[in-house]
Design an enzyme around this catalytic site. Structure first.
Site, mmCIF file in Angstrom:
data_model
loop_
_atom_site.group_PDB
_atom_site.id
_atom_site.type_symbol
_atom_site.label_atom_id
_atom_site.label_comp_id
_atom_site.label_asym_id
_atom_site.label_seq_id
_atom_site.Cartn_x
_atom_site.Cartn_y
_atom_site.Cartn_z
ATOM 1 N N GLY A 227 0.704 -1.330 -0.057
ATOM 2 C CA GLY A 227 0.179 -0.020 0.282
ATOM 3 C C GLY A 227 0.624 1.167 -0.200
ATOM 4 O O GLY A 227 -0.037 2.435 -0.172
ATOM 5 N N GLY A 263 3.962 -3.731 -4.095
ATOM 6 C CA GLY A 263 3.094 -3.784 -5.120
ATOM 7 C C GLY A 263 3.366 -2.140 -6.742
ATOM 8 O O GLY A 263 4.850 -2.260 -7.212
ATOM 9 N N ARG A 264 2.193 -1.029 -5.686
ATOM 10 C CA ARG A 264 2.960 0.026 -7.242
ATOM 11 C C ARG A 264 4.195 0.539 -6.898
ATOM 12 O O ARG A 264 4.727 0.950 -7.561
ATOM 13 C CB ARG A 264 1.489 0.696 -5.850
ATOM 14 C CG ARG A 264 1.717 2.433 -7.174
ATOM 15 C CD ARG A 264 0.266 2.907 -6.041
ATOM 16 N NE ARG A 264 -0.438 2.058 -6.196
ATOM 17 C CZ ARG A 264 -1.637 2.737 -6.355
ATOM 18 N NH1 ARG A 264 -1.911 3.152 -7.870
ATOM 19 N NH2 ARG A 264 -3.338 1.907 -6.295
ATOM 20 N N ARG A 300 -6.721 3.451 -14.545
ATOM 21 C CA ARG A 300 -7.381 4.158 -13.710
ATOM 22 C C ARG A 300 -7.812 5.388 -13.765
ATOM 23 O O ARG A 300 -8.428 6.113 -12.872
ATOM 24 C CB ARG A 300 -5.263 4.601 -13.048
ATOM 25 C CG ARG A 300 -4.847 3.126 -13.072
ATOM 26 C CD ARG A 300 -3.627 3.804 -11.878
ATOM 27 N NE ARG A 300 -3.749 4.105 -10.561
ATOM 28 C CZ ARG A 300 -3.996 5.227 -10.171
ATOM 29 N NH1 ARG A 300 -3.064 6.234 -11.157
ATOM 30 N NH2 ARG A 300 -3.536 5.812 -9.105
ATOM 31 N N TYR A 304 -10.297 6.039 -11.121
ATOM 32 C CA TYR A 304 -10.524 6.329 -9.697
ATOM 33 C C TYR A 304 -10.240 8.026 -9.468
ATOM 34 O O TYR A 304 -9.397 8.826 -8.706
ATOM 35 C CB TYR A 304 -8.574 6.145 -9.757
ATOM 36 C CG TYR A 304 -8.486 4.528 -9.165
ATOM 37 C CD1 TYR A 304 -9.872 3.616 -9.060
ATOM 38 C CD2 TYR A 304 -7.744 3.633 -9.671
ATOM 39 C CE1 TYR A 304 -9.655 2.557 -7.923
ATOM 40 C CE2 TYR A 304 -7.335 2.446 -9.877
ATOM 41 C CZ TYR A 304 -8.697 1.584 -8.760
ATOM 42 O OH TYR A 304 -8.751 0.263 -8.758
ATOM 43 N N CYS A 330 -15.589 5.213 -27.139
ATOM 44 C CA CYS A 330 -16.748 5.679 -28.004
ATOM 45 C C CYS A 330 -17.288 5.603 -25.669
ATOM 46 O O CYS A 330 -18.139 5.417 -25.829
ATOM 47 C CB CYS A 330 -17.619 4.959 -28.050
ATOM 48 S SG CYS A 330 -17.162 5.299 -29.871
ATOM 49 N N GLU A 331 -16.856 6.415 -24.970
ATOM 50 C CA GLU A 331 -16.845 6.973 -23.641
ATOM 51 C C GLU A 331 -16.263 8.202 -23.520
ATOM 52 O O GLU A 331 -15.061 8.306 -23.923
ATOM 53 C CB GLU A 331 -16.630 5.322 -22.716
ATOM 54 C CG GLU A 331 -16.866 4.850 -23.394
ATOM 55 C CD GLU A 331 -17.836 4.463 -22.540
ATOM 56 O OE1 GLU A 331 -18.085 4.622 -21.728
ATOM 57 O OE2 GLU A 331 -18.794 3.097 -22.370
#
Length: 403
Positions: A227, A263-264, A300, A304, A330-331
């Protein structure tokens, strides 16, 4: 990383293109090993951040363990040469088939997240004639002060066992014939930029460990999860040495080994996503820089509202405009960045920074788009393809025979 010829890589391998820097992976792993050296930690890379086999292999060669959340991630670790005895298996929804796979592989530990999971694991292990090593993931009800989607240590979150139920859970585990208790685990969230929640969670787990010890339930390790945040824009990241100094005395006094699951913070800033400018569109109210990377390549920002720095690596001094940097999907939610100062023209190569974590691993084929290629840059600056670009044939392969 700043000296890399990104336009050359884009010309050689095409775009969109993920580029990873091996030296940055090594440095990030060494930072954990050095900071926590007094605890002799088992640093378990969280595969969900980036599951590329070459990334996994590199960490395995550095001596890393691995935090996994599916049988597929365990298979990736094994295929890349990872040590099964250093694999942690986390996750709230482990199936019987996944438990069998992990037990047969001989993993280090199951992070058990509920009593029903414990009972199932005991049954599966008994059927295989094996003993399942476990820790419980305990929910310490600590506010990680991060995005609500990646906060995992509160009472309202789906993860872990409530602190109030922890002693009873360990007592039940101690009574089961095919379970071996070896540790306790927590993970309170991701992209944490403040040490205080991590230390608070550790202190709460230490209090639990002391209670269990008084009942004759001895643990071998404390797993503090991952984290730790990285810099996307201007964040102040936690000091790993200060973190280690806070937890090391607590572990040493109890003879506990330390497990970490970063991880990140191991891969995030080791990667960039290269994209080519297709059009610069001047709208009635806004300017748009339309690029060939999209939300299927980098989820992301849409998921987020996350920030990623973007720069023109073809023409760093190009005259700037204020524009939204958007993809072709197309969003309306398909954007890389909004209201950015960017200089760009058709054909320019842009580098999207901090894309080593949760970019390729969250990629999809939405709008029938082929997933991007991935490239590794070694310590000498040489590049090699570590995942080829998907083709139209790849997109159709699993369906054609059923037409």
């Amino acid at each position: 990383m700043n000296n890399t010829n990104y336009p050359r890589l884009a010309a050689q391998y095409g775009t969109p293109l993920y580029v990873y820097h091996q030296a940055a992976l090594t440095a990030a792993f060494a930072a954990y090993q050095t900071a926590f050296s007094g605890c002799q930690p088992l640093v378990c890379y969280a595969v969900k951040a980036n599951g590329n086999l070459s990334v996994i292999r590199h960490f395995a060669q550095l001596g890393s363990g691995f935090d996994t959340v599916s049988a597929g991630e365990i298979a990736r670790v094994l295929a890349a040469g990872g040590d099964a005895s250093k694999i942690i298996f986390s996750g709230v929804g482990k199936t019987e088939a996944e438990m069998e796979y992990a037990l047969n592989a001989g993993i280090k530990c199951f992070n058990v997240e509920s009593l029903p999971e414990l009972e199932r694991l005991n049954d599966v292990a008994g059927r295989l004639g094996k003993i399942a090593p476990i820790s419980f993931r305990i929910n310490p009800d600590v506010d990680a002060k991060t995005h609500p989607y990646i906060s995992t240590g509160l009472k309202a979150n789906k993860f872990g066992i409530a602190m109030r139920d922890a002693e009873q859970a360990y007592q039940r585990a101690a009574s089961l014939p095919h379970i071996k208790i070896i540790g306790v685990d927590c993970h309170i969230g991701s992209q944490l930029t403040d040490l205080s929640p991590l230390i608070a969670a550790c202190e709460r787990l230490i209090a639990l460990i002391d209670k269990l010890s008084a009942q004759g339930i001895a643990l071998q390790h404390l797993d503090l999860g991952g984290g730790v945040g990285i810099v996307y824009k201007d964040e102040h990241t936690p000091d790993l040495h200060a973190y280690a100094q806070a937890v090391e005395p607590l572990l040493k006094a109890r003879g506990l080994s330390l497990v970490l699951e970063p991880g990140r913070s191991l891969v995030g800033n080791a990667g960039v996503l290269l994209t080519r400018v297709e059009y610069v569109k001047h709208g009635e109210e806004k300017n748009f820089v339309v690029v060939d990377a999209a939300m299927n390549d980098l989820m992301r920002p849409a998921l987020y509202q996350a920030y990623h720095a973007v720069e023109n690596v073809s023409r760093p001094d190009a005259p700037q405009i204020t524009a939204d940097i958007v993809g072709p999907i197309c969003e309306t939610g398909d954007f890389i960045g909004k209201e950015r100062q960017i200089g760009a023209a058709q054909g320019d190569i842009l580098a999207i920074r901090s894309a080593g974590a949760y970019a390729s691993s969250m990629a999809s084929n939405y709008n029938a788009r082929c997933r991007a290629a991935e490239v590794m840059i070694d310590e000498q600056g040489n590049s090699r393809l570590v995942r080829r670009r998907e083709t139209m044939d790849d997109l159709l392969a699993t369906e054609r025979e059923y037409l």
